[in-house]
Design a protein around this motif. Structure first.
Motif, mmCIF file in Angstrom:
data_model
loop_
_atom_site.group_PDB
_atom_site.id
_atom_site.type_symbol
_atom_site.label_atom_id
_atom_site.label_comp_id
_atom_site.label_asym_id
_atom_site.label_seq_id
_atom_site.Cartn_x
_atom_site.Cartn_y
_atom_site.Cartn_z
ATOM 1 N N GLN A 172 0.148 2.108 0.485
ATOM 2 C CA GLN A 172 0.781 2.634 1.515
ATOM 3 C C GLN A 172 -0.272 2.845 2.918
ATOM 4 N N GLY A 173 -1.138 2.380 2.429
ATOM 5 C CA GLY A 173 -2.080 2.295 3.340
ATOM 6 C C GLY A 173 -1.779 1.450 4.371
ATOM 7 N N PHE A 174 -1.293 0.232 3.745
ATOM 8 C CA PHE A 174 -1.093 -0.304 5.221
ATOM 9 C C PHE A 174 -0.193 0.200 5.882
ATOM 10 N N ALA A 175 1.136 0.748 5.432
ATOM 11 C CA ALA A 175 2.412 1.524 5.410
ATOM 12 C C ALA A 175 1.519 2.320 6.882
ATOM 13 N N GLU A 180 -1.769 3.036 10.572
ATOM 14 C CA GLU A 180 -2.368 1.611 9.659
ATOM 15 C C GLU A 180 -3.510 1.162 9.111
ATOM 16 N N VAL A 181 -3.676 0.683 8.191
ATOM 17 C CA VAL A 181 -5.114 0.084 7.341
ATOM 18 C C VAL A 181 -4.823 -1.150 7.092
ATOM 19 N N ARG A 182 -5.472 -2.562 7.892
ATOM 20 C CA ARG A 182 -5.005 -4.278 7.543
ATOM 21 C C ARG A 182 -6.049 -4.520 6.512
ATOM 22 N N THR A 183 -6.784 -3.967 6.766
ATOM 23 C CA THR A 183 -7.985 -4.267 5.819
ATOM 24 C C THR A 183 -8.470 -3.394 4.388
ATOM 25 N N LEU A 226 -7.420 -8.834 2.675
ATOM 26 C CA LEU A 226 -6.606 -8.841 4.728
ATOM 27 C C LEU A 226 -5.274 -8.674 4.699
ATOM 28 N N VAL A 227 -4.613 -8.053 5.197
ATOM 29 C CA VAL A 227 -2.836 -7.615 5.042
ATOM 30 C C VAL A 227 -2.621 -8.273 6.477
ATOM 31 N N HIS A 228 -1.627 -9.105 6.319
ATOM 32 C CA HIS A 228 -1.044 -9.329 7.576
ATOM 33 C C HIS A 228 0.082 -8.630 8.308
ATOM 34 N N SER A 229 1.004 -8.819 6.966
ATOM 35 C CA SER A 229 2.127 -8.072 6.443
ATOM 36 C C SER A 229 3.251 -7.414 5.864
ATOM 37 N N SER A 274 -11.269 -0.207 7.454
ATOM 38 C CA SER A 274 -10.703 -0.817 6.305
ATOM 39 C C SER A 274 -10.843 1.010 5.229
ATOM 40 N N LEU A 275 -10.452 0.306 4.185
ATOM 41 C CA LEU A 275 -9.843 1.521 3.278
ATOM 42 C C LEU A 275 -10.301 0.933 1.828
ATOM 43 N N GLY A 276 -11.860 1.497 1.340
ATOM 44 C CA GLY A 276 -12.159 1.268 0.349
ATOM 45 C C GLY A 276 -10.917 1.593 -1.283
#
Length: 987
Positions: free
Chosen positions: A869-872, A881-884, A900-903, A945-947
């Motif tokens: 949900q964070g990356f989306a 959008e959060v990638r870290t 570390l999210v790329h996609s 970033s999100l913990g």
């Protein structure tokens, strides 16, 4: 189904090339096709040439086109008021918004003969001249030989169209026709890419396709014998397929015997599709399991579409007719979810689809629920030892489930239930040969007194009172036990003539019979060949195919006179259309002629059925009758009872009717003795070492294995023997669910390996210090019991240092479509997908607002939801959008892992989604070397970033899972100094 004349010309030019290349097997192998397409036998090549010739010669513009158009018209009428939505399986997690669209695509396909009724294709057909029949749809192997495309055919079902569905849902102002056209265009593009990839693989010689035309289960059993015995059979042992007389020979290889062994070899992966729905899951497993290479990385994939139970969690045990864990133990083949209790497949999609469509399906129709099971060879090679009486009782339970329709109380309750719902188990798919096939498989896996097992099992079957008509099939059971080399009852082992004296049976004088029955030492089995007059088949040929179904039949042999009247029923038999002639005075007196036109011809139906010899030597010859009858079932009684009478007899005649009945030593073109010898050799080749160390089993009252015991015996005078005698402590230390580390004082530790996951963390140890043995007992571990080792995350390292994922399927990330430009509209399907990962109890916890549980796996699901949900960009604690993401311990607020999210990508095979990401573990040494860089990374405003706060227990699970997920996506080779290979464990 319909093509243009220019398309037909291209097809026929290609067929001409195939026909030229396939004049002989040798010309095929030297052609460009022979480099990657091979034939298991010459018969397959011959059959394909027949179809290619029909494609070439068919009048595609005349009668064939008319038949296709008539078939389309009929099915289109039937589909108008239905909403067939099986195509939603191609939509993955985007299924919810496609209900109307896939129903439209299905109806238009059957209305126009063009996928989805695509206007582009329809217009192009009109522009290129006359519309003609596609020969590949006009010709079929159906009895009619004509257009026979299955009513459930859905052109989208073979494609992965999740991203296309997503783009369509974002633009719902389009008409269904416009959306359908975009969908079909995407499917075509996908097919084009597949063709290019296939051509590239062929060019690199990475692909070899081996073709076989025939009945799948029979072929697998023949393949078992050929591979295990390492040589081609000198005589045929079976027929290629039903309704024909073609003997099965695997003679498609040209070359040396060594090269042949590489041509026919064991398999790493076997995919059976949903054949089990039609031939029975047990038949499918006993046919394919022996063909699987015995490695932890090997997998047998079975699939079912027809529902077998209202509860999907009990569907597998219902299909097997027994407890899944016990079945896994005795067959050395376990479903991957047995101990893990986990599946990465989006099974919630199927459950939701079933719930949404149940109201649109007639109550009396068979519903669908797609259940995929990946069967794995257990990692431990420890053998299993069972008590013979307990094992016999277990097999009786399976036997009674397989033939439950013979229990009148079950039959009546089934008839009541079938007024509102149908299960796949309502179809009678098993014969006595099926239970013998299971016994044959288990005999190669389990150590026990098999003579005692069989003696007890047959006794239990004979004395069982629940299967009222089951006694009529005892002789068929005994026959298959002997023919497959499993066991021979004394009455068959002694020979028919000796039986007369030993068992006081009233056999006729030898002079009363001729041919094989009149011999001094007749064989234990003979084959009755009976010709059924064509006119007797009008009850089937005059009926409507759509209402008749596939009624089961059996051959009945009755003795109506004398003191020993009986009826024996045989459900396994072969048939063909044609005629036979038999001269009892000649060794080669049987002559058979097959009518290739089959049901379309005018020839009689010829039945070939094996029977024990002593039965038809009992009593007067003129009292023996042979009949072909339908199996007793509610459907058969309703459809055929009025015409055939209460016994449902299609045709009956006397053994004296020499014009219609003959008794032979062997079936035409088949060598029974050679087949029987091969079966015994196969069993001997695969049987286990009776002196080897094994895990002993304990069955409960429900005939389920609940405990395993392994005993280690040490030689007198050994270090362990001396240590035991001295009274040192004995400790069984669990390493994982399979392995216990046995420590006897200061002696070297020894591993005790269980054949299936066991509760190694809760064992009982028995020590015999004078006799020098130690026994470790553990109960089987069955999900969802707690697993302190998180076995589902395991990566196995074999003796050759190759790696295999135990329970997690692999994925090639580069081949999975990227989900781009996520919008708020995507939050609906994403939340639905993530909610589908939760169990009922976990959903209740979530509704109560609990953010943490005592179950690390449940907590892991919540953490994954935060990351997805964070990356989306849908997480309430993040802006956009959060990638870290930082995995942070709740106990001390320290982060130990950065993700570390790329996609985000579709996971096409599983119908789910996956994050393409990098992982960095924050060890002390790494923190010191990357301190400034990591601080800049975590504090960068452009990359918030999100913990993700985790408990200590969940943290351990993450550390076990992440290496397995990396291995899941691996496309590179592990080098020689990789810790997986050098240490045999997670780095």
């Amino acid at each position: 189904m319909l093509v243009s004349e220019s398309d037909l010309k291209i097809l026929r030019e290609h067929i001409a090339q195939l026909l030229k290349a396939s004049e002989t097997l040798e010309t095929w192998l030297t052609s460009s096709y022979g480099k990657f397409i091979q034939f298991i036998n010459r018969g397959t090549l011959g059959e394909l040439r027949k179809y290619w010739t029909e494609y070439q010669n068919i009048n595609a513009a005349g009668k064939a086109a008319a038949e296709i158009k008539a078939g389309l018209s009929q099915r289109s009428k039937e589909a108008k008021n239905s909403n067939v939505v099986t195509g939603l399986r191609s939509a993955g997690p985007l299924w919810a918004d496609g209900l109307q669209l896939v129903g439209h695509v299905y109806r238009k396909y059957w209305e126009t003969g063009v996928a989805g009724g695509c206007s582009e294709d329809s217009k192009s057909l009109g522009k290129e001249g006359r519309v003609v029949a596609n020969p590949m749809f006009a010709v079929s192997s159906a009895p009619s030989g004509k257009f026979a495309v299955h009513y459930g055919t859905e052109p989208l079902l073979g494609f992965h169209l999740a991203e296309t569905f997503r783009s369509l849902t974002s633009n719902q102002s389009q008409t269904l026709a416009a959306q359908s056209q975009r969908l079909i265009r995407a499917a075509k593009n996908q097919f084009r890419e597949w063709c290019r990839a296939f051509a590239a693989a062929v060019e690199k010689r990475c692909v070899r396709i081996q073709l076989f035309f025939g009945e799948a289960v029979t072929f697998c059993h023949e393949l078992q014998l050929e591979i295990a015995l390492g040589k081609q059979a000198s005589h045929a042992r079976a027929y290629t397929r039903p309704w024909c007389l073609h003997p099965l020979r695997l003679d498609g290889f040209v070359g040396s015997q060594d090269a042949r062994r590489s041509f026919l070899d064991y398999f790493d992966v076997i995919d059976t599709s949903n054949l089990g729905d039609h031939v029975g899951l047990l038949n499918m497993i006993t046919a394919t399991a022996p063909l699987l290479r015995p490695l932890p990385s090997s997998a047998l994939c079975t699939e079912s579409l027809l529902t077998v139970s209202d509860n999907p969690t009990t569907a597998l045990s219902a299909a097997l007719g027994c407890d899944v864990a016990t079945f896994s133990l005795v067959t050395s083949l376990a479903p991957s979810g047995l101990s893990s209790g986990s599946s990465m497949e989006a099974v919630s999609n199927e459950a939701a689809l079933q719930n949404m469509t149940s109201n649109s399906v007639s109550d009396t129709r068979q519903r669908q629920y797609r259940l995929r099971v990946h069967w794995k060879v257990p990692g431990a090679s420890t053998q299993v030892r069972a008590d013979p009486d307990e094992l016999a009782a277990y097999f009786l339970g399976v036997y009674k489930k397989m033939f439950a329709q013979e229990d009148m109380s079950i039959l009546f309750s089934r008839m009541q239930r079938m007024q509102s719902k149908h299960y796949s188990t309502d179809m009678q798919r098993y014969t006595r040969a099926a239970i013998v096939g299971l016994l044959r498989l288990v005999k190669t896996k389990v150590l026990t007194d098999w003579d005692r097992v069989m003696d007890k099992f047959v006794e239990l079957v004979e004395t069982d009172q629940s299967l009222l008509v089951g006694s009529n099939s005892l002789q068929e059971l005994n026959m298959h036990l002997a023919l497959l080399g499993v066991w021979t009852v004394p009455v068959l082992a002694e020979g028919p003539r000796k039986v007369q004296n030993q068992f006081n049976l009233p056999l006729r004088p030898r002079t009363s019979d001729r041919g094989v029955l009149g011999e001094v030492k007749p064989p234990p089995f003979v084959y009755i060949i009976m010709s059924i007059p064509r006119k007797q088949l009008k009850v089937f040929t005059d009926a409507k195919a759509e209402t008749m179904g596939t009624p089961g039949m059996h051959v009945s042999v009755k003795q109506q006179f004398g003191m020993n009247q009986y009826e024996n029923c045989f459900y396994s038999f072969h048939c063909y259309f044609g005629r036979f002639r038999y001269d009892e005075k000649s060794d080669d007196g049987l002559t058979c002629e097959e009518d290739q036109r089959g049901w379309l011809g005018s020839s009689d139906l010829v039945i070939i059925c094996g029977v024990p010899t002593f039965g038809i030597l009992t009593g007067p010859r003129d009292g023996l009758t042979v009949s072909l009858a339908l199996n007793t079932s509610p459907e058969n009684i309703m459809l055929f009872g009025q015409k055939l009478g209460p016994l449902l007899i299609v045709f009956e005649t006397s053994l004296e009717d020499e014009r219609r009945v003959a008794v032979c030593r062997d079936p035409p073109y088949i060598d029974t003795e050679s087949s029987n010898n091969a079966q015994r050799q196969w069993l001997n080749a695969l049987s286990r070492d009776s002196d080897a160390e094994a895990a002993s089993t304990t069955f409960d009252r429900a005939h389920r294995v609940d405990k395993l015991q392994i005993r280690k015996t040490f030689p007198q005078g050994s270090e362990e023997s001396k240590a035991l005698a001295s009274g040192v402590p004995v400790i069984a230390e669990p390493l994982d669910l399979f392995t216990v580390n046995l420590k006897i004082g200061n002696t070297s530790a020894r591993h005790i390996c269980f054949p299936l996951p066991a509760q190694t963390f809760n064992t009982k140890t028995r020590v015999a210090r004078k006799s020098s043995w130690v026994e470790v007992e553990a109960a089987l571990h069955i999900a969802p019991q707690k697993d302190p080792f998180d076995t589902w995350t395991y990566v196995y390292s074999s003796s050759d240092h190759s790696l295999a994922l135990g329970y997690i399927p692999r994925v090639n990330l580069d081949m999975q479509p990227v989900i781009t430009r996520l919008t708020q509209q995507d939050s609906t399907w994403l939340k639905m997908l993530m909610a589908g990962t939760l169990s009922s109890a976990e959903k209740q916890n979530q509704h109560r607002g609990e953010t943490s549980t005592a179950n690390p796996k449940s907590d892991l699901k919540q953490s994954l939801n935060i990351i997805f949900q964070g990356f989306a960009g849908f997480h309430p604690q993040a802006k956009g959008e959060v990638r870290t993401f930082q995995l942070t311990l709740k106990s001390n607020k320290s982060s130990h892992t950065i993700i570390l999210v790329h996609s985000m990508r579709h996971d096409l095979d599983l119908g789910s989604i996956v994050l393409d990401a990098y992982v960095m573990t924050l060890t002390k040494a790494r923190l010191q070397s990357l301190s400034s860089a990591s601080q800049r990374l975590l504090s960068a405003k452009s990359m918030p970033s999100l913990g993700v706060y985790v408990s200590d227990e969940e943290s351990v699970l993450w550390k076990r899972l992440l290496p397995a997920l990396a291995e899941r996506c691996r496309t590179w080779q592990h080098n020689t100094n990789c810790e997986y290979r050098t240490e045999g464990k997670i780095p």
